[in-house]
Design a protein around this motif. Sequence first.
Motif, mmCIF file in Angstrom:
data_model
loop_
_atom_site.group_PDB
_atom_site.id
_atom_site.type_symbol
_atom_site.label_atom_id
_atom_site.label_comp_id
_atom_site.label_asym_id
_atom_site.label_seq_id
_atom_site.Cartn_x
_atom_site.Cartn_y
_atom_site.Cartn_z
ATOM 1 N N ALA A 1 -19.514 -51.663 56.534
ATOM 2 C CA ALA A 1 -19.721 -52.646 57.600
ATOM 3 C C ALA A 1 -19.005 -53.949 57.272
ATOM 4 N N ASP A 2 -19.041 -54.313 56.009
ATOM 5 C CA ASP A 2 -18.330 -55.503 55.536
ATOM 6 C C ASP A 2 -17.317 -55.065 54.492
ATOM 7 N N ARG A 3 -16.068 -55.374 54.727
ATOM 8 C CA ARG A 3 -15.032 -54.962 53.791
ATOM 9 C C ARG A 3 -15.170 -55.693 52.458
ATOM 10 N N PRO A 4 -14.965 -54.969 51.357
ATOM 11 C CA PRO A 4 -14.952 -55.643 50.052
ATOM 12 C C PRO A 4 -13.661 -56.437 49.877
ATOM 13 N N ARG A 5 -13.540 -57.082 48.741
ATOM 14 C CA ARG A 5 -12.368 -57.894 48.444
ATOM 15 C C ARG A 5 -11.093 -57.062 48.509
ATOM 16 N N GLU A 6 -10.011 -57.671 48.978
ATOM 17 C CA GLU A 6 -8.725 -56.984 49.050
ATOM 18 C C GLU A 6 -8.245 -56.606 47.646
ATOM 19 N N TYR A 7 -7.619 -55.445 47.565
ATOM 20 C CA TYR A 7 -7.056 -54.956 46.310
ATOM 21 C C TYR A 7 -6.074 -55.964 45.716
ATOM 22 N N ASP B 1 -22.598 -54.970 46.130
ATOM 23 C CA ASP B 1 -22.174 -54.699 47.507
ATOM 24 C C ASP B 1 -21.753 -53.244 47.673
ATOM 25 N N ALA B 2 -21.037 -52.705 46.666
ATOM 26 C CA ALA B 2 -20.569 -51.324 46.754
ATOM 27 C C ALA B 2 -21.740 -50.346 46.763
ATOM 28 N N LEU B 3 -22.705 -50.540 45.870
ATOM 29 C CA LEU B 3 -23.847 -49.630 45.819
ATOM 30 C C LEU B 3 -24.656 -49.697 47.110
ATOM 31 N N THR B 4 -24.754 -50.888 47.682
ATOM 32 C CA THR B 4 -25.451 -51.030 48.961
ATOM 33 C C THR B 4 -24.683 -50.301 50.064
ATOM 34 N N ALA C 1 -17.753 -51.652 39.820
ATOM 35 C CA ALA C 1 -17.548 -53.103 39.697
ATOM 36 C C ALA C 1 -16.197 -53.565 40.215
ATOM 37 N N ALA C 2 -15.250 -52.661 40.353
ATOM 38 C CA ALA C 2 -13.921 -53.040 40.849
ATOM 39 C C ALA C 2 -13.687 -52.572 42.275
ATOM 40 N N ALA C 3 -14.738 -52.143 42.976
ATOM 41 C CA ALA C 3 -14.588 -51.660 44.348
ATOM 42 C C ALA C 3 -13.855 -52.700 45.195
ATOM 43 N N SER C 4 -12.943 -52.215 46.024
ATOM 44 C CA SER C 4 -12.131 -53.139 46.806
ATOM 45 C C SER C 4 -11.590 -52.428 48.036
ATOM 46 N N TRP C 5 -10.726 -53.118 48.766
ATOM 47 C CA TRP C 5 -10.142 -52.591 49.994
ATOM 48 C C TRP C 5 -8.628 -52.588 49.838
ATOM 49 N N GLY C 6 -7.996 -51.453 50.122
ATOM 50 C CA GLY C 6 -6.547 -51.391 49.959
ATOM 51 C C GLY C 6 -6.029 -49.998 50.229
ATOM 52 N N PRO C 7 -4.811 -49.699 49.817
ATOM 53 C CA PRO C 7 -4.235 -48.372 50.046
ATOM 54 C C PRO C 7 -4.880 -47.319 49.155
ATOM 55 N N ALA C 8 -4.956 -46.102 49.655
ATOM 56 C CA ALA C 8 -5.495 -45.010 48.846
ATOM 57 C C ALA C 8 -4.616 -44.738 47.630
ATOM 58 N N LYS D 1 9.787 -55.089 43.589
ATOM 59 C CA LYS D 1 9.865 -55.189 45.045
ATOM 60 C C LYS D 1 8.501 -55.569 45.619
ATOM 61 N N PRO D 2 8.478 -56.126 46.828
ATOM 62 C CA PRO D 2 7.190 -56.430 47.461
ATOM 63 C C PRO D 2 6.383 -55.151 47.681
ATOM 64 N N ALA D 3 5.067 -55.284 47.626
ATOM 65 C CA ALA D 3 4.202 -54.128 47.865
ATOM 66 C C ALA D 3 4.397 -53.619 49.293
ATOM 67 N N PRO D 4 4.440 -52.311 49.477
ATOM 68 C CA PRO D 4 4.591 -51.751 50.833
ATOM 69 C C PRO D 4 3.390 -52.092 51.715
ATOM 70 N N ARG D 5 3.610 -52.102 53.010
ATOM 71 C CA ARG D 5 2.493 -52.248 53.950
ATOM 72 C C ARG D 5 1.618 -51.000 53.856
ATOM 73 N N TYR D 6 0.336 -51.140 54.150
ATOM 74 C CA TYR D 6 -0.548 -49.988 53.990
ATOM 75 C C TYR D 6 -1.704 -50.046 54.969
ATOM 76 N N GLU D 7 -2.308 -48.873 55.167
ATOM 77 C CA GLU D 7 -3.546 -48.755 55.926
ATOM 78 C C GLU D 7 -4.700 -48.823 54.929
ATOM 79 N N GLY D 8 -5.631 -49.761 55.143
ATOM 80 C CA GLY D 8 -6.682 -50.001 54.164
ATOM 81 C C GLY D 8 -7.726 -48.900 54.112
ATOM 82 N N ARG D 9 -8.274 -48.732 52.909
ATOM 83 C CA ARG D 9 -9.363 -47.785 52.648
ATOM 84 C C ARG D 9 -10.357 -48.438 51.686
ATOM 85 N N PHE D 10 -11.570 -47.897 51.660
ATOM 86 C CA PHE D 10 -12.559 -48.300 50.660
ATOM 87 C C PHE D 10 -12.171 -47.660 49.340
#
Length: 311
Positions: free
Chosen positions: A134-140, A68-71, A212-219, A169-178
């Motif tokens: 176009a389609d987000r990968p799996r969440e970090y 998916d990432a290479l595509t 292989a570990a591409a995902s969606w989450g904070p930078a 502590k809980p993970a901080p809120r974040y703006e997602g990135r590839f």
Amino acid sequence: MTLAWVHRHLEAAERIVGVEALHGGATADMRRLTIGTRDGGIRHLVLRSFVGPTRQGPAEDLLHRETDALTTLTGTGVPAPGLVAVDPTAAHCEYPSLLMTHLPGRTVLDDEGLETRLPLLARQLVAVHAVRPADRPREYVALTTADTVVPPEGAAAAVWAAAIDVIRKPAPRYEGRFLHRDFQPTNVLFDLPPEDPAGAVGARITGVVDWAAASWGPADPDVAHCSTNLALLHGPAWGLRFTEAYQEAGGRLAAAADERLYWQVREPLAFSEEVQSVAQPWREAGRTELTTRAVEERLDAYVTSLMDALG
């Protein structure tokens, strides 16, 4: 079986004329295949085979994510391999495998020339984070917890205890990135002039591999992961410098200091669980001085520097 599968994805009249093992991969076996073309020339492909279990999850899942990432990266300007074929369940190959185009260049792990290469790495990671799939990968997903951290022998106990408390502590809120999620020097290829083998002047990036570990989450964790690798390869100051270089290149990290500390300290704490497996490929690549003990000492120094700077 595997070579027969590869052959089915070659062009007419092409054939496999050579196979070379590539070193440095920690989760899969990598081979460069030399392909004889119909006009008498050659080209190269890369075969990635997952021959055993990985800490990141089942090979099938990793290969689907890499596919998916290479595509996604096709046409973005990020220099990633092109997808040729994938067999995620080993239906046709001996092991779950992926066939991709071969990128020019080589990895560079030398101390010499790092001052020039580091801003190139930072700008490249900013470009990765700018991709909008176009389609987000799996969440970090963070694998390390406060209870799995393994402080190195002789480490500053109070410093490590404070660092471990940070990730309770809980993970901080974040703006997602590839995210790449393993962006670091062994996954970046450079073209280096013959007269400048360390890339002190004329280096340029020609490829970013291992998606292989591409995902969606904070930078932040992507930046912290590369920073930690640089700190262990070259010294703690370079880890701190990469974070600065990323921001100088236009990258955005968490705004609050406590949030930045959470992400930046989580990565070196994760490295504490696998120092030996991290150091071995570096030694095989020529950095023989990076014994497990030497890397542990740098890890301790880097965690201390982060806590001093942000804690």
